[in-house]
Design a protein around this motif. Structure first.
Motif, PDB file in Angstrom:
ATOM      1  N   LYS A 140       0.739  -1.253  -0.130  1.00  0.00           N
ATOM      2  CA  LYS A 140       0.034   0.028  -0.233  1.00  0.00           C
ATOM      3  C   LYS A 140       0.831   1.310  -0.072  1.00  0.00           C
ATOM      4  O   LYS A 140       1.540   1.431   0.846  1.00  0.00           O
ATOM      5  N   PRO A 141       0.758   2.200  -1.024  1.00  0.00           N
ATOM      6  CA  PRO A 141       1.588   3.543  -0.977  1.00  0.00           C
ATOM      7  C   PRO A 141       1.289   4.138  -0.008  1.00  0.00           C
ATOM      8  O   PRO A 141       0.173   4.391   0.598  1.00  0.00           O
ATOM      9  N   TYR A 142       2.330   5.012   0.568  1.00  0.00           N
ATOM     10  CA  TYR A 142       1.942   6.093   1.662  1.00  0.00           C
ATOM     11  C   TYR A 142       2.744   7.312   1.193  1.00  0.00           C
ATOM     12  O   TYR A 142       2.553   8.405   1.714  1.00  0.00           O
ATOM     13  N   ALA A 143       3.367   7.258   0.173  1.00  0.00           N
ATOM     14  CA  ALA A 143       4.208   8.483  -0.376  1.00  0.00           C
ATOM     15  C   ALA A 143       4.649   8.186  -1.897  1.00  0.00           C
ATOM     16  O   ALA A 143       4.796   7.255  -2.322  1.00  0.00           O
ATOM     17  N   SER A 144       4.523   9.405  -2.493  1.00  0.00           N
ATOM     18  CA  SER A 144       5.215   9.497  -3.995  1.00  0.00           C
ATOM     19  C   SER A 144       6.180  10.322  -4.057  1.00  0.00           C
ATOM     20  O   SER A 144       6.191  11.724  -3.688  1.00  0.00           O
ATOM     21  N   THR A 145       7.271  10.083  -4.840  1.00  0.00           N
ATOM     22  CA  THR A 145       8.046  11.177  -5.384  1.00  0.00           C
ATOM     23  C   THR A 145       8.791  10.655  -6.904  1.00  0.00           C
ATOM     24  O   THR A 145       8.183   9.945  -7.301  1.00  0.00           O
ATOM     25  N   GLY A 146       9.913  11.541  -7.393  1.00  0.00           N
ATOM     26  CA  GLY A 146      10.456  11.250  -8.565  1.00  0.00           C
ATOM     27  C   GLY A 146      11.932  11.616  -8.494  1.00  0.00           C
ATOM     28  O   GLY A 146      12.756  11.487  -7.352  1.00  0.00           O
ATOM     29  N   TYR A 147      12.422  12.324  -9.512  1.00  0.00           N
ATOM     30  CA  TYR A 147      13.688  12.701  -9.492  1.00  0.00           C
ATOM     31  C   TYR A 147      13.818  13.946  -8.458  1.00  0.00           C
ATOM     32  O   TYR A 147      12.774  14.755  -8.481  1.00  0.00           O
ATOM     33  N   GLN A 148      15.057  13.992  -7.886  1.00  0.00           N
ATOM     34  CA  GLN A 148      15.287  15.220  -6.943  1.00  0.00           C
ATOM     35  C   GLN A 148      16.823  15.091  -7.146  1.00  0.00           C
ATOM     36  O   GLN A 148      17.677  14.401  -6.948  1.00  0.00           O
ATOM     37  N   GLU A 149      17.204  16.632  -7.272  1.00  0.00           N
ATOM     38  CA  GLU A 149      18.589  16.688  -7.366  1.00  0.00           C
ATOM     39  C   GLU A 149      19.370  16.822  -6.099  1.00  0.00           C
ATOM     40  O   GLU A 149      18.583  16.971  -5.092  1.00  0.00           O
ATOM     41  N   GLY A 150      20.418  16.631  -6.022  1.00  0.00           N
ATOM     42  CA  GLY A 150      21.251  16.906  -4.716  1.00  0.00           C
ATOM     43  C   GLY A 150      22.245  15.544  -4.466  1.00  0.00           C
ATOM     44  O   GLY A 150      22.978  15.620  -3.313  1.00  0.00           O
ATOM     45  N   GLY A 151      22.040  14.629  -5.380  1.00  0.00           N
ATOM     46  CA  GLY A 151      22.846  13.380  -4.859  1.00  0.00           C
ATOM     47  C   GLY A 151      22.360  12.310  -3.905  1.00  0.00           C
ATOM     48  O   GLY A 151      21.201  12.685  -3.237  1.00  0.00           O
ATOM     49  N   PRO A 152      23.037  11.316  -3.649  1.00  0.00           N
ATOM     50  CA  PRO A 152      22.480  10.076  -2.978  1.00  0.00           C
ATOM     51  C   PRO A 152      22.158  10.697  -1.504  1.00  0.00           C
ATOM     52  O   PRO A 152      21.025  10.130  -0.914  1.00  0.00           O
ATOM     53  N   GLU A 153      23.120  11.455  -0.944  1.00  0.00           N
ATOM     54  CA  GLU A 153      22.708  11.497   0.535  1.00  0.00           C
ATOM     55  C   GLU A 153      21.410  12.315   0.848  1.00  0.00           C
ATOM     56  O   GLU A 153      20.413  12.001   1.786  1.00  0.00           O
ATOM     57  N   LYS A 154      21.289  13.402  -0.104  1.00  0.00           N
ATOM     58  CA  LYS A 154      20.114  14.211   0.195  1.00  0.00           C
ATOM     59  C   LYS A 154      18.883  13.415  -0.440  1.00  0.00           C
ATOM     60  O   LYS A 154      17.811  13.569   0.224  1.00  0.00           O
ATOM     61  N   TYR A 155      19.094  12.647  -1.170  1.00  0.00           N
ATOM     62  CA  TYR A 155      17.835  11.795  -1.783  1.00  0.00           C
ATOM     63  C   TYR A 155      17.438  10.782  -0.511  1.00  0.00           C
ATOM     64  O   TYR A 155      16.400  10.551  -0.193  1.00  0.00           O
ATOM     65  N   VAL A 156      18.302   9.963   0.371  1.00  0.00           N
ATOM     66  CA  VAL A 156      18.142   9.417   1.330  1.00  0.00           C
ATOM     67  C   VAL A 156      17.292  10.062   2.284  1.00  0.00           C
ATOM     68  O   VAL A 156      16.358   9.653   3.016  1.00  0.00           O
ATOM     69  N   ALA A 157      17.684  11.372   2.624  1.00  0.00           N
ATOM     70  CA  ALA A 157      17.191  12.092   3.631  1.00  0.00           C
ATOM     71  C   ALA A 157      15.710  12.622   3.048  1.00  0.00           C
ATOM     72  O   ALA A 157      14.770  12.686   3.960  1.00  0.00           O
ATOM     73  N   HIS A 158      15.508  12.717   1.835  1.00  0.00           N
ATOM     74  CA  HIS A 158      13.935  12.964   1.436  1.00  0.00           C
ATOM     75  C   HIS A 158      13.200  11.685   1.493  1.00  0.00           C
ATOM     76  O   HIS A 158      12.173  11.902   1.975  1.00  0.00           O
ATOM     77  N   LEU A 159      13.856  10.660   1.317  1.00  0.00           N
ATOM     78  CA  LEU A 159      12.898   9.422   1.631  1.00  0.00           C
ATOM     79  C   LEU A 159      12.437   9.032   3.011  1.00  0.00           C
ATOM     80  O   LEU A 159      11.495   8.766   3.382  1.00  0.00           O
ATOM     81  N   ASN A 160      13.451   9.336   3.856  1.00  0.00           N
ATOM     82  CA  ASN A 160      13.274   9.535   5.361  1.00  0.00           C
ATOM     83  C   ASN A 160      12.226  10.231   5.945  1.00  0.00           C
ATOM     84  O   ASN A 160      11.457   9.961   6.708  1.00  0.00           O
ATOM     85  N   GLU A 161      12.257  11.330   5.220  1.00  0.00           N
ATOM     86  CA  GLU A 161      11.255  12.423   5.415  1.00  0.00           C
ATOM     87  C   GLU A 161       9.883  11.854   5.096  1.00  0.00           C
ATOM     88  O   GLU A 161       8.967  12.033   5.794  1.00  0.00           O
ATOM     89  N   LEU A 162       9.781  11.363   3.779  1.00  0.00           N
ATOM     90  CA  LEU A 162       8.406  10.765   3.444  1.00  0.00           C
ATOM     91  C   LEU A 162       7.894   9.635   4.177  1.00  0.00           C
ATOM     92  O   LEU A 162       6.841   9.450   4.370  1.00  0.00           O
TER      93      LEU A 162
END
Length: 339
Positions: A140-162
């Motif tokens: 069951k989905p609880y969040a949706s996203t796509g491309y985000q600039e900033g590299g892997p560390e920033k993307y992981v932080a984005h996922l953790n926030e979601l």
């Protein structure tokens, strides 16, 4: 442009209309199964196996709907994020990674896999690439996203926030069990709103919650039913618009938009989506003045709303398109004169 079946047009549409737009990408890495994975090893392609693994390891699912041999934004996401060790290390304790690929080269996937992926794309209401869905172990989905600039560390932080979306969802569901009537309905609506999912995804995965809301709030004090009905009308509109696009029937598409706007019954955000669609169609046939006028009318409707930055960005693109078309016009005239 809106009626062009290209990834660039899709992204433009999603950036300017609510979130209609997202685009795709992929890079290649060899896997023992013979299939090429955009993010390299560590990605599953069997959703059922992924759900089983997530349940056993108490992790969530990260599902990447991608186009591994054609989607530019997917390739950027892979190059800048997925293939890096910092990303893999950052998600290994939280997610089971799943790749659902839609390559244009049919030889990259067996027919049964292509059919299964198409069904999953429909079930998860994927409208563009890359679409990244975060789901619980049940899928069951609880969040949706796509491309985000900033590299892997920033993307992981984005996922953790979601991931906090799931916490808010589950807390609201638990509170709703102790309530009744409109109060229960409001709590359930807050749970759905916390996830910020498309209406079709809510229908497909949270239909039971929607029914509870309707039962607890028969007079629709929450406005949930009205909004849901509006979403279904927009979905039907988009389907019809795609049919006109496939036929390159711009006049028919404009007539559809005008008819839908005249019928009304939408909130301001949905109305802006329709008006921006109208603008995009005008631009696709080179009528930039009409396109700019439609954008200005959309902006006037929401004044200082959160959609303004997207509207302004789209207007700049239209201005660039108008200027480029104006530059090409004299060149075309000179070519004819010299013939």
């Amino acid at each position: 442009m809106l009626l062009d079946a290209c990834d660039g047009g899709t992204q433009c549409a999603r950036e300017t209309m609510k979130s209609f737009i997202k685009i795709c990408v992929a890079m290649l890495a060899l896997h023992t199964s013979g299939h090429v994975f955009a993010g390299g090893e560590g990605w599953l392609t069997d959703i059922d196996a992924a759900k089983k693994s997530a349940s056993e390891s108490k992790k969530d699912l990260l599902i990447d709907f991608t186009g591994s041999d054609w989607c530019g934004w997917c390739i950027k996401l892979n190059d800048e994020v997925f293939k890096h060790d910092a990303f893999k290390a950052g998600v290994k304790d939280s997610f089971v990674l799943v790749e659902i690929d839609f390559p244009r080269d049919k030889g990259k996937l067996p027919e049964d896999a292509r059919k299964r992926n198409t069904e999953l794309g429909e079930k998860y209401a994927v409208q563009g690439y890359p679409t990244i869905l975060l789901c619980d172990a049940e899928g069951k989905p609880y969040a949706s996203t796509g491309y985000q600039e900033g590299g892997p560390e920033k993307y992981v932080a984005h996922l953790n926030e979601l991931r906090t979306n799931k916490t808010r969802r589950d807390e609201a569901f638990a509170k709703a069990e102790k309530l009744s009537g409109p109060e229960k309905a409001r709590m359930l609506v807050s749970a759905l709103d916390a996830m910020k999912l498309d209406a079709k995804v809510v229908d497909n995965f949270y239909g039971d919650v929607a029914e509870q809301i309707r039962a607890a709030d028969p007079k629709d004090a929450t406005g949930f039913v009205k909004k849901a009905d509006s979403g279904k009308r927009l979905e039907a509109f988009q389907k019809s618009l795609q049919e006109f696009g496939a036929k390159r029937d711009h006049d028919g598409a404009l007539a559809l938009v005008d008819k839908t706007l005249k019928e009304g019954g939408f909130d301001s955000e949905a109305t802006v989506q329709l008006m921006m669609t109208r603008s995009a169609i005008f631009a696709s046939i080179g009528k930039f003045d009409e396109a700019l006028k439609a954008v200005d009318e959309a902006k006037a409707l929401v004044s200082d709303g959160p959609m303004n930055p997207m509207i302004d960005q789209f207007r700049k693109r239209l201005e660039q398109g108008r200027d480029e078309a104006a530059k090409k016009a004299p060149e075309a005239g000179e070519g004819k004169k010299g013939e």
